[in-house]
Enzyme design. Sequence first.
Site, PDB file in Angstrom:
ATOM      1  N   ASN A  50      -2.956  48.050 -13.978  1.00 46.02           N
ATOM      2  CA  ASN A  50      -1.906  49.060 -13.811  1.00 46.02           C
ATOM      3  C   ASN A  50      -2.152  49.869 -12.536  1.00 46.02           C
ATOM      4  O   ASN A  50      -3.294  50.265 -12.256  1.00 46.02           O
ATOM      5  CB  ASN A  50      -1.968  50.004 -15.039  1.00 46.02           C
ATOM      6  CG  ASN A  50      -0.778  50.933 -15.166  1.00 46.02           C
ATOM      7  OD1 ASN A  50       0.365  50.486 -15.152  1.00 46.02           O
ATOM      8  ND2 ASN A  50      -1.035  52.223 -15.299  1.00 46.02           N
ATOM      9  N   ASP A 107       9.078  57.813 -13.664  1.00 49.69           N
ATOM     10  CA  ASP A 107       9.729  59.114 -13.473  1.00 49.69           C
ATOM     11  C   ASP A 107      10.213  59.173 -12.037  1.00 49.69           C
ATOM     12  O   ASP A 107       9.627  58.536 -11.160  1.00 49.69           O
ATOM     13  CB  ASP A 107       8.833  60.314 -13.858  1.00 49.69           C
ATOM     14  CG  ASP A 107       7.458  60.325 -13.216  1.00 49.69           C
ATOM     15  OD1 ASP A 107       7.231  59.614 -12.208  1.00 49.69           O
ATOM     16  OD2 ASP A 107       6.589  61.068 -13.716  1.00 49.69           O
ATOM     17  N   GLU A 151      -5.460  51.856 -11.408  1.00 52.39           N
ATOM     18  CA  GLU A 151      -5.540  52.451 -10.064  1.00 52.39           C
ATOM     19  C   GLU A 151      -6.820  52.114  -9.297  1.00 52.39           C
ATOM     20  O   GLU A 151      -7.430  52.986  -8.692  1.00 52.39           O
ATOM     21  CB  GLU A 151      -5.387  53.977 -10.168  1.00 52.39           C
ATOM     22  CG  GLU A 151      -4.072  54.384 -10.805  1.00 52.39           C
ATOM     23  CD  GLU A 151      -3.859  55.910 -10.836  1.00 52.39           C
ATOM     24  OE1 GLU A 151      -4.773  56.652 -10.471  1.00 52.39           O
ATOM     25  OE2 GLU A 151      -2.753  56.330 -11.224  1.00 52.39           O
ATOM     26  N   GLU A 172       5.113  53.895 -16.170  1.00 54.60           N
ATOM     27  CA  GLU A 172       5.045  55.363 -16.131  1.00 54.60           C
ATOM     28  C   GLU A 172       6.239  55.940 -15.366  1.00 54.60           C
ATOM     29  O   GLU A 172       6.098  56.875 -14.575  1.00 54.60           O
ATOM     30  CB  GLU A 172       3.736  55.822 -15.460  1.00 54.60           C
ATOM     31  CG  GLU A 172       2.500  55.259 -16.126  1.00 54.60           C
ATOM     32  CD  GLU A 172       1.186  55.759 -15.519  1.00 54.60           C
ATOM     33  OE1 GLU A 172       1.203  56.706 -14.706  1.00 54.60           O
ATOM     34  OE2 GLU A 172       0.135  55.191 -15.863  1.00 54.60           O
ATOM     35  N   HIS A 184       6.234  55.841 -10.265  1.00 57.37           N
ATOM     36  CA  HIS A 184       6.437  57.280 -10.033  1.00 57.37           C
ATOM     37  C   HIS A 184       7.178  57.399  -8.696  1.00 57.37           C
ATOM     38  O   HIS A 184       6.559  57.344  -7.640  1.00 57.37           O
ATOM     39  CB  HIS A 184       5.093  58.015  -9.958  1.00 57.37           C
ATOM     40  CG  HIS A 184       4.331  57.996 -11.239  1.00 57.37           C
ATOM     41  ND1 HIS A 184       4.792  58.621 -12.377  1.00 57.37           N
ATOM     42  CD2 HIS A 184       3.135  57.443 -11.574  1.00 57.37           C
ATOM     43  CE1 HIS A 184       3.901  58.450 -13.360  1.00 57.37           C
ATOM     44  NE2 HIS A 184       2.898  57.732 -12.895  1.00 57.37           N
TER      45      HIS A 184
HETATM   46  C1  XIL Z   1      -1.308  62.176 -15.952  1.00 57.22           C
HETATM   47  C2  XIL Z   1      -0.866  62.985 -17.149  1.00 57.22           C
HETATM   48  O1  XIL Z   1       0.539  62.868 -17.250  1.00 57.22           O
HETATM   49  C3  XIL Z   1      -1.266  64.430 -16.988  1.00 57.22           C
HETATM   50  O2  XIL Z   1      -1.007  65.154 -18.187  1.00 57.22           O
HETATM   51  C4  XIL Z   1      -2.754  64.533 -16.654  1.00 57.22           C
HETATM   52  O3  XIL Z   1      -3.073  65.875 -16.390  1.00 57.22           O
HETATM   53  C5  XIL Z   1      -3.094  63.668 -15.449  1.00 57.22           C
HETATM   54  O4  XIL Z   1      -2.692  62.339 -15.709  1.00 57.22           O
HETATM   55  N1  XIL Z   1      -1.215  57.799 -13.332  1.00 57.22           N
HETATM   56  C6  XIL Z   1      -1.669  57.528 -14.595  1.00 57.22           C
HETATM   57  C7  XIL Z   1      -1.492  58.531 -15.679  1.00 57.22           C
HETATM   58  O5  XIL Z   1      -2.124  56.399 -14.850  1.00 57.22           O
HETATM   59  O6  XIL Z   1      -2.538  58.486 -16.627  1.00 57.22           O
HETATM   60  C8  XIL Z   1      -1.364  59.912 -15.127  1.00 57.22           C
HETATM   61  O7  XIL Z   1      -1.072  60.814 -16.211  1.00 57.22           O
HETATM   62  C9  XIL Z   1      -0.297  59.962 -14.059  1.00 57.22           C
HETATM   63  C10 XIL Z   1      -0.661  59.052 -12.914  1.00 57.22           C
END
Ligand code: XIL
Length: 352
Positions: free
Chosen positions: A208, A275, A165, A273, A245
């Site tokens: 990422n 969802d 990020e 990641e 996401h």
């Molecule tokens: C999130 C986790 O799922 C949570 O449990 C934590 O509180 C915050 O981080 N981008 C990422 C992940 O790269 O590491 C994040 O994970 C979600 C967004």
Amino acid sequence: MNLLKRLGCRRASVLGLLAATVLVTPGTATGAPDAVQASTLGAQAAQSGRYFGTAVSAGRLGDGTYTGILDREFNSVTAENEMKWDATEPSRGSFTFGRADQIANRAQARGQRLRGHTLVWHSQLPGWVGSIRDANTLRGVMNNHITTVMNRYKGRIHSWDVVNEAFADGGSGQMRSSVFRDVLGTGFIEQAFRTARSADPAAKLCYNDYNIENWSDAKTQGVYRMVRDFKSRGVPIDCVGLQAHFGAGGPPGSFQTTLSNFAALGVDVQITELDIAQAPPTAYANTVRACMNVPRCTGITVWGIRDSDSWRSGENPLLFDRSGNKKPAYNATLTAMGGTPTAAHGKPAVTP
Ligand code: XIL
């Protein structure tokens, strides 16, 4: 030789043994090779050489429903929080790997692959790092962190999110402000990747990020330009992780284009990641199909198992409900990879 022929006369009994996890369908009149369709996500992804993983939280490993699904469905694991900087180096030079080890050792014992997440990120960063103002100090601290964490898991991690990020949202296409960019300059990403390559030459090194799925977005373009520049100058980078996401609409129409355009630069792409708000089956199917259509899309990770495990739990974005039952998005995902959903007792489910 196809599986049925290899099984020969023992076919019936062997099939009986396999029935719980694998369905074998005879070849068709087209002469196409027999399709072997699996009925779990990991097994089906493996048929095309891909992995299907999930984020895992160490605190949930004592929950039998959770681990039951984890071990049945997934062949890759990402620590949801346990390998982040605040967990692994909470104070300078003092490393703690207890919970990360728990996840890594458990996965390894079960033959699940491991993704490393994440080495350099502005978030979940301990305060002592954020308050460093001297470039030489911060460079040393960053390199030491990368080297120490990567050494701990050397040879055991297939892909590492080296930098997470680093780009800004919105229209700038530039890197966001962070202690790393502000103190070290934009070259910190290159520095991090070079250090990572020396630490574990066998691991694929990924950049990422989120909101880089829509091809025309300035953020996507900014990351694309960086990867192109790295490849042209020989800076070691092997993969781009697209977090995915998504809102309820699922992936943007250009998602597959984005995946292939990154891949054309000579890197793998991974969905890291995934969802999707409310988990619409079509949105999941579209996401998975985009990956399947791009040869260098090497794997998919969903960000948690049940809706109750999700960081977005209010949006029910995952493949299993709070009781651990498969949701419609599960069947859509499996089917999009070419698998065959099973109903109870291992029989093929009626497909809509
Ligand atoms: C999130 C986790 O799922 C949570 O449990 C934590 O509180 C915050 O981080 N981008 C990422 C992940 O790269 O590491 C994040 O994970 C979600 C967004």
